[in-house]
Design an enzyme around this catalytic site. Structure first.
Site, PDB file in Angstrom:
ATOM      1  N   GLY A 351       4.475  -4.534  -6.989  1.00  0.00           N
ATOM      2  CA  GLY A 351       3.557  -4.850  -5.907  1.00  0.00           C
ATOM      3  C   GLY A 351       2.556  -3.734  -5.729  1.00  0.00           C
ATOM      4  O   GLY A 351       2.647  -2.679  -6.364  1.00  0.00           O
ATOM      5  N   GLY A 354      -2.257  -0.548   0.052  1.00  0.00           N
ATOM      6  CA  GLY A 354      -3.484   0.187   0.258  1.00  0.00           C
ATOM      7  C   GLY A 354      -3.467   1.587  -0.298  1.00  0.00           C
ATOM      8  O   GLY A 354      -4.518   2.177  -0.537  1.00  0.00           O
ATOM      9  N   PHE A 355      -2.280   2.176  -0.542  1.00  0.00           N
ATOM     10  CA  PHE A 355      -2.210   3.556  -1.005  1.00  0.00           C
ATOM     11  C   PHE A 355      -1.642   3.688  -2.406  1.00  0.00           C
ATOM     12  O   PHE A 355      -1.382   4.785  -2.866  1.00  0.00           O
ATOM     13  CB  PHE A 355      -1.375   4.401  -0.041  1.00  0.00           C
ATOM     14  CG  PHE A 355      -2.060   4.606   1.269  1.00  0.00           C
ATOM     15  CD1 PHE A 355      -3.194   5.384   1.368  1.00  0.00           C
ATOM     16  CD2 PHE A 355      -1.564   3.996   2.411  1.00  0.00           C
ATOM     17  CE1 PHE A 355      -3.825   5.567   2.582  1.00  0.00           C
ATOM     18  CE2 PHE A 355      -2.194   4.176   3.621  1.00  0.00           C
ATOM     19  CZ  PHE A 355      -3.331   4.962   3.721  1.00  0.00           C
ATOM     20  N   ALA A 357       0.570   1.596  -5.986  1.00  0.00           N
ATOM     21  CA  ALA A 357       1.406   0.526  -6.520  1.00  0.00           C
ATOM     22  C   ALA A 357       2.862   0.964  -6.609  1.00  0.00           C
ATOM     23  O   ALA A 357       3.182   2.151  -6.609  1.00  0.00           O
ATOM     24  CB  ALA A 357       0.898   0.113  -7.901  1.00  0.00           C
ATOM     25  N   VAL A 358       3.746  -0.049  -6.700  1.00  0.00           N
ATOM     26  CA  VAL A 358       5.184   0.191  -6.832  1.00  0.00           C
ATOM     27  C   VAL A 358       5.653  -0.417  -8.150  1.00  0.00           C
ATOM     28  O   VAL A 358       5.300  -1.552  -8.486  1.00  0.00           O
ATOM     29  CB  VAL A 358       5.969  -0.419  -5.654  1.00  0.00           C
ATOM     30  CG1 VAL A 358       7.463  -0.139  -5.811  1.00  0.00           C
ATOM     31  CG2 VAL A 358       5.467   0.128  -4.332  1.00  0.00           C
ATOM     32  N   LYS A 372       7.074   4.543  -6.359  1.00  0.00           N
ATOM     33  CA  LYS A 372       5.831   4.319  -5.633  1.00  0.00           C
ATOM     34  C   LYS A 372       4.814   5.364  -6.084  1.00  0.00           C
ATOM     35  O   LYS A 372       5.012   6.559  -5.875  1.00  0.00           O
ATOM     36  CB  LYS A 372       6.095   4.411  -4.136  1.00  0.00           C
ATOM     37  CG  LYS A 372       4.869   4.284  -3.263  1.00  0.00           C
ATOM     38  CD  LYS A 372       5.337   4.237  -1.818  1.00  0.00           C
ATOM     39  CE  LYS A 372       4.290   4.763  -0.880  1.00  0.00           C
ATOM     40  NZ  LYS A 372       4.762   4.780   0.500  1.00  0.00           N
ATOM     41  N   ASP A 469       5.480   0.334  11.946  1.00  0.00           N
ATOM     42  CA  ASP A 469       5.000  -0.703  11.025  1.00  0.00           C
ATOM     43  C   ASP A 469       6.146  -1.612  10.585  1.00  0.00           C
ATOM     44  O   ASP A 469       6.281  -1.947   9.409  1.00  0.00           O
ATOM     45  CB  ASP A 469       4.327  -0.067   9.809  1.00  0.00           C
ATOM     46  CG  ASP A 469       3.441  -1.068   9.057  1.00  0.00           C
ATOM     47  OD1 ASP A 469       3.042  -2.077   9.671  1.00  0.00           O
ATOM     48  OD2 ASP A 469       3.163  -0.842   7.871  1.00  0.00           O
TER      49      ASP A 469
END
Length: 665
Positions: A351, A354-355, A357-358, A372, A469
């Protein structure tokens, strides 16, 4: 600060030397051999020692009841402690801590034991004792003076008093401590005072039964005695012709007790349990003075330590300027992670947020990991990297995603997490096909697990943390569908009382889950997470997203839909249609969870429950729930992007789905 405290601390220690001799003596204790014994340095002994050590640092609980377990499987130590309902919180915690230390010295090898003090009860066992009615073992404390008047009048007055108190205690509700006091006109122009209390983990029926059994024992244990206690693990009752309790309003747990009246000087008491007789402490005044001095010392010490702790936390938050992270044992070589992910190939990509990919990875020993990788040109991502690593590295809980390590090389910033095969919760509850795998029992397990994870962050971890969050895509699921909270990039340390709010001009999170006071005014507290949890509960039950919700009658959001149906008495209209076809469907439990969800999203911040209360409501199926008030109606179909916005400026928005991620940001 310390220089000012030292002389006073020294003086308090000197005074304490003269009063420590008057420590309270237990009314009685029972060491049980039924569940077996243990020896020194065994797992059970270690777990018991950890439990006893934790008692002095218990969090304040307005109902004075604590259910604590330490360890796993057969070596698990389960404990229950409860204070009398008229006891102040400071005295309550001190009494429980003292009871624990005393009990392990009196029962050094037994795996099960119980001790009664005047103001608290403490017990532990290697079997399950929570949510179970237990009327054995029992004990009684009686005075030596007999009533010399008419027996029938005495028994009629006493039974009438205790039966009335029993009926009130069994329906008063867990939030009121199941504690009731009262008085009645007795024979010979006397006033009889009574007190009854049940542990809040048993049902109303069990409370009534337990007290009835205690009342039935009075003729054999306490016949015509002017003053007695009858106690069992699940309940206790007491009576005397003088006010022996602190007068409190049992409908208001926060009311301040007055000074109790003293019994007649010539009154003594004896303990009866089998052939045991044990005296009650006589030096009550000295004991009270000793406790007061110790409490004063603790308060001063806590004030000093909190000031020091706040300073340390501020320093830790400012360490973002330091590129050297000291936990070298958790550091991965960049090349190792590069090999594990096949050079961050698209095939291994799980996935993207905004900061960064994983990626899924496999280490040389076969261990699966999730890596990450932060975007190289995201300066804000670099700050979040340090924030998330420094926070998550200190957190250890089965309902939090486990951080395995990190890597820093040049401009590369990577975090390494445990790999969870079932990905995130949103992939299940919002998918009609995957949703078939989520029977009610699994959904309820997920709700409870998330609640316990949040409770750990808010109250039980070394650093009190607001997540900020919480959402379905940040709840990951392991192979047993155990939920694990992820994404701590937005988290904030919060080392002050949870009723106090902080302010920020940097609003981060996802619309639909964010509390209105946070979005509109920048106010955030632990109740901000509670709001997000309430939204999540309603989503799990309905299988629908709060943001972008639509229904046949076209109401704007899920919360509005849930509230309207609740008020109209048709709350089950909210339930995911898939659930209704499953064998584990339970309308009563679902209604209860809808109630809890609506309590969490109430408009008034102060009316939202704490996560400690939420966990208690979820675990205690017999706890009466309050009626929710109007929720905070807040409908947005867009999500805040991972680039945060500032108050007074237009927020950069993105589609809801583009903001969901498989692993923490």
């Amino acid at each position: 600060m310390l220089s000012l405290l030292l002389p006073l601390i020294s003086l308090l220690f000197q005074i304490q030397c003269f009063t420590v001799k008057s420590q309270p003596v237990p009314l009685n204790q029972i060491c049980s051999n039924v569940t077996g014994n243990f020896t020194v340095n065994t797992p059970y002994a270690v777990n018991l020692d950890r439990l006893i050590s934790s008692l002095s640092s218990l969090r304040r609980n307005v109902n004075g009841f604590y259910n604590i377990s330490v360890g796993d499987s057969d070596e698990k130590v389960n404990s229950i402690s409860q204070c009398r309902g008229d006891v102040k919180l400071e005295v309550c915690i001190n009494c429980i801590a003292m009871a624990g230390k005393r009990l392990v010295t009196l029962c050094p090898v037994q795996k099960e034991a119980i001790i009664w003090y005047d103001k608290c009860t403490f017990r532990y066992s290697n079997r399950t004792i929570f949510n179970r009615l237990e009327i054995s073992p029992h004990t009684s404390i009686t005075g030596t003076r007999n009533f010399t008047g008419d027996r029938d009048s005495w028994e009629k007055s006493l039974r009438g008093l205790l039966e009335g108190l029993k009926n009130r205690a069994s329906v008063i509700g867990r939030s009121k401590k199941n504690f009731v006091v009262g008085e009645t006109s007795g024979p010979s122009f006397q006033t009889l005072f009574g007190l009854v209390q049940c542990t809040p983990d048993i049902s109303e029926e069990d409370c009534s039964y337990c007290l009835s059994q205690g009342i039935a024992k009075i003729p054999s244990c306490c016949d015509m005695k002017m003053g007695s206690y009858v106690m069992s693990p699940s309940c206790m009752l007491a009576y005397a012709p003088w006010r022996f309790y602190d007068p409190v309003d049992t409908d208001d747990p926060s009311s301040v007790p007055a000074t109790p009246s003293r019994p007649p000087k010539n009154e003594t008491r004896s303990v009866t349990q089998g052939d045991k007789n044990r005296g009650v402490p006589k030096a009550l005044i000295f004991a009270s003075a000793s406790v007061a001095i110790v409490v004063l010392f603790i308060v001063l010490l806590v004030v000093f330590l909190k000031l020091r702790r706040k300073e340390n936390i501020r320093n830790s938050e400012n360490k973002h300027e330091n590129e050297n992270i000291s936990t070298d044992s958790m550091k991965f070589d960049f090349s190792v992670l590069q090999d594990a992910t096949s050079h961050f190939s698209l095939e291994n990509k799980l996935g993207e947020g905004g900061f960064g990919a994983v990626y899924k990875g496999v280490l040389s020993d076969g261990q699966k990991i999730a890596v990450k990788r932060l975007s190289k040109n995201a300066q804000q991502g670099e700050t979040e990297f340090k924030n998330e690593f420094l926070l998550v590295a200190k957190l250890q809980h089965r309902n939090l995603v486990k951080l395995l390590g990190y890597s820093i090389e040049g401009t590369e910033r990577l975090l390494v997490y445990e790999f969870l095969p079932h990905t995130s919760l949103d992939k299940f509850i919002f998918d009609p096909i995957q949703g078939n795998e989520l029977e009610w029992e699994i959904r309820y397990k997920i709700i409870g697990g998330v609640a316990r994870g949040l409770l750990y962050l808010h109250q039980d971890s070394r650093l009190r943390i607001i997540h900020r969050d919480l959402k379905a895509s940040n709840i990951l699921l392991d192979e047993e569908m155990t939920p694990k909270i992820a994404d701590f990039g937005m988290a904030r340390l919060f080392d002050i009382d949870h009723t106090t709010q902080r302010y920020t001009n940097r609003i981060v999170g996802t619309f639909g889950y964010m509390a209105p006071e946070y979005v509109m005014h920048g106010q955030f507290s632990f109740k901000t997470d509670v709001y997000s949890f309430g939204v999540l509960v309603l989503e799990i039950i309905s299988g629908k997203k709060n943001s972008g919700f639509s229904s046949e009658d076209s109401m704007g959001d899920l919360i509005s839909f849930a509230w309207r149906n609740w008020k109209e008495g048709v709350a089950l209209n909210l339930v995911d249609k898939i659930l209704m076809t499953m064998s584990s469907y339970s309308s009563n439990m679902i209604m209860r969870c809808i109630n809890i969800g609506l309590l969490c999203v109430q408009e008034k911040v102060a009316e939202r429950p704490s996560m400690a209360s939420v966990v208690l409501m979820l675990d205690g199926h017999t706890i009466a729930l309050s009626e929710p008030s109007k929720p905070a109606f807040f409908s947005h179909s867009n999500a805040v992007s991972d680039s945060s916005s500032s108050l007074g400026h237009n927020a950069k928005t993105s589609n809801y789905n583009s903001n969901t991620e498989l692993y923490p940001r």
